[in-house]
Write a protein that holds these residues in place. Structure first.
Motif, PDB file in Angstrom:
ATOM      1  N   LEU A   1       7.330  11.653  -4.403  1.00 29.18           N
ATOM      2  CA  LEU A   1       6.928  11.223  -5.547  1.00 29.18           C
ATOM      3  C   LEU A   1       6.175  12.027  -6.717  1.00 29.18           C
ATOM      4  O   LEU A   1       5.920  11.908  -7.793  1.00 29.18           O
ATOM      5  N   GLN A   2       5.434  13.062  -5.777  1.00 28.63           N
ATOM      6  CA  GLN A   2       4.896  13.968  -6.841  1.00 28.63           C
ATOM      7  C   GLN A   2       5.629  14.780  -7.860  1.00 28.63           C
ATOM      8  O   GLN A   2       5.480  15.087  -8.847  1.00 28.63           O
ATOM      9  N   HIS A   3       7.083  14.981  -7.515  1.00 29.49           N
ATOM     10  CA  HIS A   3       7.893  15.891  -8.340  1.00 29.49           C
ATOM     11  C   HIS A   3       9.188  14.856  -8.937  1.00 29.49           C
ATOM     12  O   HIS A   3       9.762  15.180  -9.946  1.00 29.49           O
ATOM     13  N   TRP A   4       9.426  13.732  -8.144  1.00 35.58           N
ATOM     14  CA  TRP A   4      10.788  13.311  -8.472  1.00 35.58           C
ATOM     15  C   TRP A   4      10.765  11.599  -8.400  1.00 35.58           C
ATOM     16  O   TRP A   4      10.077  11.157  -7.707  1.00 35.58           O
ATOM     17  N   VAL A   5      11.523  11.298  -9.398  1.00 35.40           N
ATOM     18  CA  VAL A   5      11.726   9.864  -9.445  1.00 35.40           C
ATOM     19  C   VAL A   5      12.861   9.815  -8.526  1.00 35.40           C
ATOM     20  O   VAL A   5      14.435  10.156  -9.289  1.00 35.40           O
ATOM     21  N   PHE A   6      13.091   9.394  -7.419  1.00 35.59           N
ATOM     22  CA  PHE A   6      14.269   9.694  -6.663  1.00 35.59           C
ATOM     23  C   PHE A   6      15.024   8.216  -6.505  1.00 35.59           C
ATOM     24  O   PHE A   6      14.481   7.508  -5.403  1.00 35.59           O
TER      25      PHE A   6
ATOM     26  N   ILE B   1      14.649  12.775 -12.614  1.00 33.69           N
ATOM     27  CA  ILE B   1      15.203  11.615 -12.184  1.00 33.69           C
ATOM     28  C   ILE B   1      16.426  11.831 -11.513  1.00 33.69           C
ATOM     29  O   ILE B   1      17.244  12.134 -12.118  1.00 33.69           O
ATOM     30  N   GLU B   2      16.704  11.327 -10.173  1.00 37.57           N
ATOM     31  CA  GLU B   2      17.936  11.666  -9.347  1.00 37.57           C
ATOM     32  C   GLU B   2      18.641  10.381  -9.185  1.00 37.57           C
ATOM     33  O   GLU B   2      18.087   9.449  -8.567  1.00 37.57           O
ATOM     34  N   ILE B   3      19.599  10.319  -9.649  1.00 34.17           N
ATOM     35  CA  ILE B   3      20.715   9.186  -9.433  1.00 34.17           C
ATOM     36  C   ILE B   3      22.170   9.751  -9.121  1.00 34.17           C
ATOM     37  O   ILE B   3      22.259  10.981  -9.090  1.00 34.17           O
ATOM     38  N   ALA B   4      23.237   9.217  -8.669  1.00 36.51           N
ATOM     39  CA  ALA B   4      24.392   9.804  -8.268  1.00 36.51           C
ATOM     40  C   ALA B   4      25.408   9.327  -9.124  1.00 36.51           C
ATOM     41  O   ALA B   4      25.227   8.114  -9.893  1.00 36.51           O
ATOM     42  N   LYS B   5      26.482   9.852  -9.071  1.00 35.00           N
ATOM     43  CA  LYS B   5      27.791   9.386  -9.743  1.00 35.00           C
ATOM     44  C   LYS B   5      28.878   9.419  -8.774  1.00 35.00           C
ATOM     45  O   LYS B   5      29.074  10.468  -7.793  1.00 35.00           O
ATOM     46  N   ARG B   6      29.260   8.342  -8.419  1.00 32.25           N
ATOM     47  CA  ARG B   6      30.593   8.147  -7.428  1.00 32.25           C
ATOM     48  C   ARG B   6      31.675   7.432  -7.929  1.00 32.25           C
ATOM     49  O   ARG B   6      31.315   6.516  -8.550  1.00 32.25           O
ATOM     50  N   GLU B   7      32.872   7.821  -7.754  1.00 34.08           N
ATOM     51  CA  GLU B   7      34.143   6.960  -8.177  1.00 34.08           C
ATOM     52  C   GLU B   7      34.170   6.605  -9.618  1.00 34.08           C
ATOM     53  O   GLU B   7      34.279   5.190  -9.918  1.00 34.08           O
TER      54      GLU B   7
ATOM     55  N   ARG C   1       0.684  -1.138  -0.100  1.00 41.71           N
ATOM     56  CA  ARG C   1       0.187   0.044   0.068  1.00 41.71           C
ATOM     57  C   ARG C   1       0.934   1.229   0.046  1.00 41.71           C
ATOM     58  O   ARG C   1       0.210   2.379  -0.154  1.00 41.71           O
ATOM     59  N   LEU C   2       2.040   0.948   0.436  1.00 36.38           N
ATOM     60  CA  LEU C   2       2.829   2.109   0.293  1.00 36.38           C
ATOM     61  C   LEU C   2       3.789   2.385  -0.796  1.00 36.38           C
ATOM     62  O   LEU C   2       4.355   3.310  -1.222  1.00 36.38           O
ATOM     63  N   ILE C   3       3.674   1.386  -1.592  1.00 38.44           N
ATOM     64  CA  ILE C   3       4.532   1.619  -2.843  1.00 38.44           C
ATOM     65  C   ILE C   3       4.089   2.710  -4.137  1.00 38.44           C
ATOM     66  O   ILE C   3       2.524   2.615  -4.032  1.00 38.44           O
ATOM     67  N   GLY C   4       4.659   3.673  -4.095  1.00 31.84           N
ATOM     68  CA  GLY C   4       4.032   4.800  -5.226  1.00 31.84           C
ATOM     69  C   GLY C   4       3.105   5.767  -4.443  1.00 31.84           C
ATOM     70  O   GLY C   4       2.401   6.351  -4.960  1.00 31.84           O
ATOM     71  N   ASN C   5       3.068   5.704  -2.918  1.00 30.14           N
ATOM     72  CA  ASN C   5       2.237   6.314  -2.319  1.00 30.14           C
ATOM     73  C   ASN C   5       2.440   7.932  -1.983  1.00 30.14           C
ATOM     74  O   ASN C   5       3.450   8.076  -1.130  1.00 30.14           O
ATOM     75  N   VAL C   6       1.952   8.705  -2.655  1.00 29.26           N
ATOM     76  CA  VAL C   6       2.341  10.131  -2.691  1.00 29.26           C
ATOM     77  C   VAL C   6       1.975  10.709  -1.302  1.00 29.26           C
ATOM     78  O   VAL C   6       2.745  11.648  -0.881  1.00 29.26           O
ATOM     79  N   ASP C   7       0.985  10.099  -0.743  1.00 29.63           N
ATOM     80  CA  ASP C   7       0.458  10.850   0.596  1.00 29.63           C
ATOM     81  C   ASP C   7       1.795  10.583   1.590  1.00 29.63           C
ATOM     82  O   ASP C   7       2.159  11.468   2.433  1.00 29.63           O
ATOM     83  N   MET C   8       2.156   9.290   1.638  1.00 31.49           N
ATOM     84  CA  MET C   8       3.304   8.864   2.629  1.00 31.49           C
ATOM     85  C   MET C   8       4.704   9.521   2.063  1.00 31.49           C
ATOM     86  O   MET C   8       5.466  10.095   2.864  1.00 31.49           O
ATOM     87  N   PHE C   9       4.855   9.454   0.783  1.00 37.05           N
ATOM     88  CA  PHE C   9       6.184  10.084   0.170  1.00 37.05           C
ATOM     89  C   PHE C   9       5.821  11.020  -0.743  1.00 37.05           C
ATOM     90  O   PHE C   9       5.804  10.795  -2.064  1.00 37.05           O
ATOM     91  N   PRO C  10       5.685  12.302  -0.307  1.00 43.25           N
ATOM     92  CA  PRO C  10       5.466  13.587  -1.230  1.00 43.25           C
ATOM     93  C   PRO C  10       6.382  13.705  -2.347  1.00 43.25           C
ATOM     94  O   PRO C  10       6.080  14.239  -3.262  1.00 43.25           O
TER      95      PRO C  10
ATOM     96  N   VAL D   1      21.139  11.119   0.024  1.00 43.96           N
ATOM     97  CA  VAL D   1      20.587  11.839   1.407  1.00 43.96           C
ATOM     98  C   VAL D   1      18.920  11.563   0.938  1.00 43.96           C
ATOM     99  O   VAL D   1      18.558  11.870  -0.445  1.00 43.96           O
ATOM    100  N   CYS D   2      18.195  10.898   1.797  1.00 48.92           N
ATOM    101  CA  CYS D   2      16.972  10.450   1.499  1.00 48.92           C
ATOM    102  C   CYS D   2      15.992  11.547   1.561  1.00 48.92           C
ATOM    103  O   CYS D   2      16.106  12.638   2.376  1.00 48.92           O
ATOM    104  N   PRO D   3      15.014  11.493   0.830  1.00 50.27           N
ATOM    105  CA  PRO D   3      13.637  12.536   1.175  1.00 50.27           C
ATOM    106  C   PRO D   3      13.016  11.918   2.341  1.00 50.27           C
ATOM    107  O   PRO D   3      12.833  10.740   2.481  1.00 50.27           O
ATOM    108  N   LEU D   4      12.166  12.765   3.044  1.00 49.97           N
ATOM    109  CA  LEU D   4      11.596  12.625   4.316  1.00 49.97           C
ATOM    110  C   LEU D   4      10.120  12.067   4.014  1.00 49.97           C
ATOM    111  O   LEU D   4       9.478  12.829   3.158  1.00 49.97           O
ATOM    112  N   PRO D   5       9.743  10.889   4.439  1.00 54.41           N
ATOM    113  CA  PRO D   5       8.526  10.389   4.460  1.00 54.41           C
ATOM    114  C   PRO D   5       7.571  11.406   5.144  1.00 54.41           C
ATOM    115  O   PRO D   5       8.137  11.973   5.969  1.00 54.41           O
ATOM    116  N   ARG D   6       6.365  11.449   5.073  1.00 55.79           N
ATOM    117  CA  ARG D   6       5.384  12.362   5.786  1.00 55.79           C
ATOM    118  C   ARG D   6       5.576  12.107   7.295  1.00 55.79           C
ATOM    119  O   ARG D   6       5.481  13.041   8.037  1.00 55.79           O
TER     120      ARG D   6
END
Ligand code: PLP
Length: 385
Positions: free
Chosen positions: A17-22, A353-359, A6-15, A28-33
């Motif tokens: 998701l409205q703007h980013w494929v994170f 879409i946010e990914i990282a580049k490391r080493e 129920r939490l997968i893709g859940n915009v209410d708990m993970f706002p 550094v994580c985005p905060l859940p609600r």
């Protein structure tokens, strides 16, 4: 228990998701609600009535117990720290090093797990042994366990300091085996667990870990600046605290007596007032993690990463992360040939879409709430070879 589905893709708990494929939870994580709400609650209470009628310290005790459960420890073995570095610094500065002692680590640790040991090497005459990463026959990059154990076989080896999961390759070490090796030889075993706690089961007893440090701002889904430090019970009283203030002592509330008796539990490493808003935020986040369940989170992240693995392999990328099930983590690293990583990351960002580049690697680190459709979107946008 919370139903992960129920939490997968859940915009209410993970706002977010409205703007980013994170896909940078290893950054550094985005905060859940649920965590952000704790900050709001704190701010409201603090501005309206200071600490009056608050139950912040009861909540902090609940967090201590929750953190202990999450890593298989006892609440007496948990101290709150401001970040991973602080926990590692407690270990580096809390041991009575002898001239000629050896510390074993790898040559690809995040600097939080290198500089404290370099400092000890420089100031206390300790030798720092850094085991390098190698390219395996399947092309993945790993620090072989045999090389770590060989280095730790030095009779002067006093401590092994390792990330449970390496930040740039995603390699998960067999810490149970390394920990057992260390315990047999009375070598202390210190783990930087920031890339592991929250996304996979961690059990300090089963893994023979003596010290563990992890800030909450990655896989635990908490804010920056609020982390946990574990010290095995038997070692606590042998450790000199890094900083002394009014709270490290047994009778901290007894201000006038100046009874300077250090606490027998991990509270001896806490020198003064807590980062209350940070810890409340972490409490919200870890409540969510515990209710979903780390086993379920781990399985879900592996499902997402396996989909990504298939997709990027078909597009001709070189896989850097070890793919053996026992070495997998929440991090998946791969490399392009002939395409600039900078250009790829920039283009993805333009598509939110946010990914990282490391080493010299592209690093993708989804959490359980990310969707298959988001993984497909990422694969779609990656240039082919
Ligand atoms: C393995 C590892 N350790 C530590 C940190 C961060 O340390 P701190 O919590 O002290 O900021 C990171 C952040 O990227 C990391 O990947």
């Amino acid at each position: 228990m919370l139903d992960a589905a129920r939490l997968i893709g859940n915009v209410d708990m993970f706002p977010v998701l409205q703007h980013w494929v994170f896909f940078n939870h290893a950054g550094v994580c985005p905060l859940p609600r649920i965590a952000a709400d704790q900050f709001k609650r704190y701010a409201n209470q603090a501005q309206m009535q200071a600490y009056l009628h608050s139950n912040w310290y009861t909540d902090i005790e609940a967090l201590r117990q929750l953190s202990a459960r999450l890593i298989g420890a006892h609440r007496d073995e948990i101290a709150f720290v401001k970040n991973t570095s602080e926990g590692i610094a407690i270990v580096a500065n809390g041991i009575d090093w002898q001239w000629g002692d050896v510390i074993v680590t790898t040559a690809i640790e995040y600097p939080a797990n290198i500089y404290p040991w370099m400092d000890i090497a420089r100031t206390r005459g300790v030798k720092l042994e850094m085991v390098p990463e190698e390219t395996m026959p399947d092309g993945s990059r790993q620090v072989p366990i045999d090389a770590i154990l060989k280095a730790a076989s030095d009779p002067r080896c006093r401590l092994v300091a390792l990330s449970l999961v390496e930040y740039a390759s995603g390699q998960r070490h067999d810490v149970s085996r390394i920990g057992a090796f260390c315990r047999e030889r009375n070598i202390r075993f210190c783990i930087d667990a920031i890339q592991a706690v929250g996304v996979m089961p961690v059990d300090v007893r089963e893994m023979n870990i003596d010290y563990l440090s992890a800030d909450g701002h990655k896989w635990m889904l908490g804010p920056e600046g609020a982390g946990i430090f574990y010290c095995r019970r038997e070692l606590i009283e042998h450790m000199r605290p890094l900083a002394i203030g009014w709270m490290n002592v047994v009778n901290a509330q007894d201000y006038g007596n100046y009874d300077f008796t250090l606490r027998p539990d991990a509270g001896r490493f806490e020198c003064g007032s807590y980062n209350v808003p940070g810890l409340l935020g972490l409490l919200g986040a870890l409540t969510l993690i515990e209710q979903v369940g780390v086993e379920i989170i781990h399985a879900r992240v592996q499902t997402l990463l396996e989909r990504l693995h298939q997709g990027v392999s078909q597009k001709g990328y070189a896989i850097v992360s070890p793919r053996d099930a026992s070495q997998r983590s929440g991090i998946f690293a791969f490399k392009a040939h002939g395409h600039s990583h900078d250009v790829i990351v920039k283009k993805l960002k333009e598509h939110h879409i946010e990914i990282a580049k490391r080493e010299g690697r592209l690093r993708v680190s989804p959490h359980f709430y990310n969707t298959e459709a988001q993984i497909d979107q990422l694969i779609e946008l990656l240039p082919s070879h």
